[in-house]
Scaffold this active site. Structure first.
Site, PDB file in Angstrom:
ATOM      1  N   SER A 153       0.815  -1.207   0.000  1.00 21.75           N
ATOM      2  CA  SER A 153       0.000   0.000   0.000  1.00 21.75           C
ATOM      3  C   SER A 153       0.852   1.262   0.000  1.00 21.75           C
ATOM      4  O   SER A 153       1.714   1.442  -0.855  1.00 21.75           O
ATOM      5  CB  SER A 153      -0.965  -0.049   1.196  1.00 21.75           C
ATOM      6  OG  SER A 153      -1.948   0.951   1.095  1.00 21.75           O
ATOM      7  N   ASP A 177      -0.042  -4.293  -4.004  1.00 19.88           N
ATOM      8  CA  ASP A 177      -1.171  -3.402  -4.236  1.00 19.88           C
ATOM      9  C   ASP A 177      -0.854  -1.982  -3.754  1.00 19.88           C
ATOM     10  O   ASP A 177      -1.495  -1.467  -2.823  1.00 19.88           O
ATOM     11  CB  ASP A 177      -2.432  -3.926  -3.545  1.00 19.88           C
ATOM     12  CG  ASP A 177      -3.712  -3.528  -4.294  1.00 19.88           C
ATOM     13  OD1 ASP A 177      -3.698  -3.549  -5.534  1.00 19.88           O
ATOM     14  OD2 ASP A 177      -4.713  -3.200  -3.635  1.00 19.88           O
ATOM     15  N   HIS A 246      -7.773  -5.252  -0.839  1.00 22.59           N
ATOM     16  CA  HIS A 246      -6.470  -4.579  -0.792  1.00 22.59           C
ATOM     17  C   HIS A 246      -5.450  -5.409  -0.016  1.00 22.59           C
ATOM     18  O   HIS A 246      -4.274  -5.501  -0.401  1.00 22.59           O
ATOM     19  CB  HIS A 246      -6.671  -3.213  -0.123  1.00 22.59           C
ATOM     20  CG  HIS A 246      -5.497  -2.297  -0.197  1.00 22.59           C
ATOM     21  ND1 HIS A 246      -4.746  -2.106  -1.333  1.00 22.59           N
ATOM     22  CD2 HIS A 246      -4.938  -1.484   0.759  1.00 22.59           C
ATOM     23  CE1 HIS A 246      -3.782  -1.220  -1.087  1.00 22.59           C
ATOM     24  NE2 HIS A 246      -3.886  -0.843   0.172  1.00 22.59           N
TER      25      HIS A 246
END
Length: 305
Positions: A153, A177, A246
């Site tokens: 992230s 991600d 996510h």
């Protein structure tokens, strides 16, 4: 419906490219008070107590005394996360599996909380600190060829500073991600030029995760978009339920560390071509820890992880 989705991602791609090109990345090191709250945590990966050793980000040289002669994986977590958080512990346990690598966590948890735009700005400062810390380690004997950065992230964009702000080349950065730049348009983001090889695993593309452009190799789990198996399409923003897709990139990488040949992806022009078995060269590669240095777009399917 399909054309609408394709058009949306095309717009996200263009807008994000423009934003990233218009913004300069800075390598200014923040003040000492800010730096005092950032540490590198070495994981012993055995049954010793304590299980970890913490080193100041600005004085990491003592870390070299405990590193063994093998690859060192630096892991960087994302927004709102911290070392004791379940998702972080999941991947740290996996990275320690069979002690194949040195394992180091970048702990920026005192700056990763609060409103997102502040955490993003803090992340850029942390990125500069991390880059400087790696430079100090290399200057004092750390083998550059054995550095490997894995980040999730917002942490993925922090990882990019290691390549942007140093005169040596990071061999590999894996972005799990990476956070969507559209949440905070102005800033410095992970790119394919930040390491010799940048591989990206997409699980929530266009949601909490970035549109596809940041890697030399990009892997799309179940098309790379939500909902991933076992997750919902929408929920309360920033809730565990809403972050489910996510976080699947972390679950997948953790599983790939324990089983490096479990996930196999096929190079293909698009997910539709992959579904229809219309991939031209059908080149296949492992995903995650066991992936090889290769370029292109790769697609694969998974069940619930």
């Amino acid at each position: 419906m399909l054309m609408s989705i394709v058009y949306l991602y095309f717009l996200l791609f263009l807008v994000t490219r423009i934003m990233c090109k218009e913004n300069m990345c800075r390598c200014n090191v923040p003040d000492s008070d800010f730096a005092a709250d950032v540490n590198l945590i070495y994981y012993k990966c055995n049954n010793e107590t304590p299980a970890t050793i913490s080193y100041p980000i600005t004085a990491p040289e003592e870390l070299l005394k405990v590193l063994e002669d093998k690859q060192t994986i630096f892991y960087i977590f994302g927004y709102l996360q911290f070392p004791e958080e379940e998702n972080v512990q999941l991947i740290m346990d996996a990275l320690c599996y069979e002690r194949t690598d040195n394992v180091v966590l970048l702990d920026w948890s005192k700056h990763s909380k609060g409103i997102y735009n502040k955490a993003f700005q803090n992340g850029e400062k942390v990125g500069s600190l991390f880059a400087q810390s790696l430079q100090l380690l290399v200057n004092n004997g750390l083998d550059v060829s054995k550095i490997y950065i894995v980040a999730h992230s917002l942490g993925a964009h922090i990882a990019g500073f290691a390549g942007k702000c140093n005169d040596f080349v990071i061999p590999r950065i894996t972005g799990l991600d990476p956070a969507n730049p559209l949440f905070y348009p102005r800033g410095c983001y992970l790119t394919s030029e930040d390491a010799a090889w940048v591989d990206i695993i997409h699980t929530d593309m266009g949601g909490y995760g970035t549109p596809p452009y940041q890697g030399t190799a990009q892997y799309f789990q179940n098309g790379g978009v939500r909902p991933q198996p076992g997750c919902k399409l929408i929920s309360i923003p920033l809730s565990l339920t809403d972050l489910c897709s996510h976080q699947k990139s972390v679950n997948l990488y953790a599983e790939s560390k324990r089983h490096p040949t479990k996930f196999v992806a096929t190079r293909c022009a698009s997910y539709i071509d992959y579904i229809l078995n219309n991939c031209k060269d059908s080149l296949q590669t492992y995903v995650g820890y066991g992936a090889s240095n290769i370029r292109g777009l790769f697609y694969f399917k998974t069940e619930v992880l």
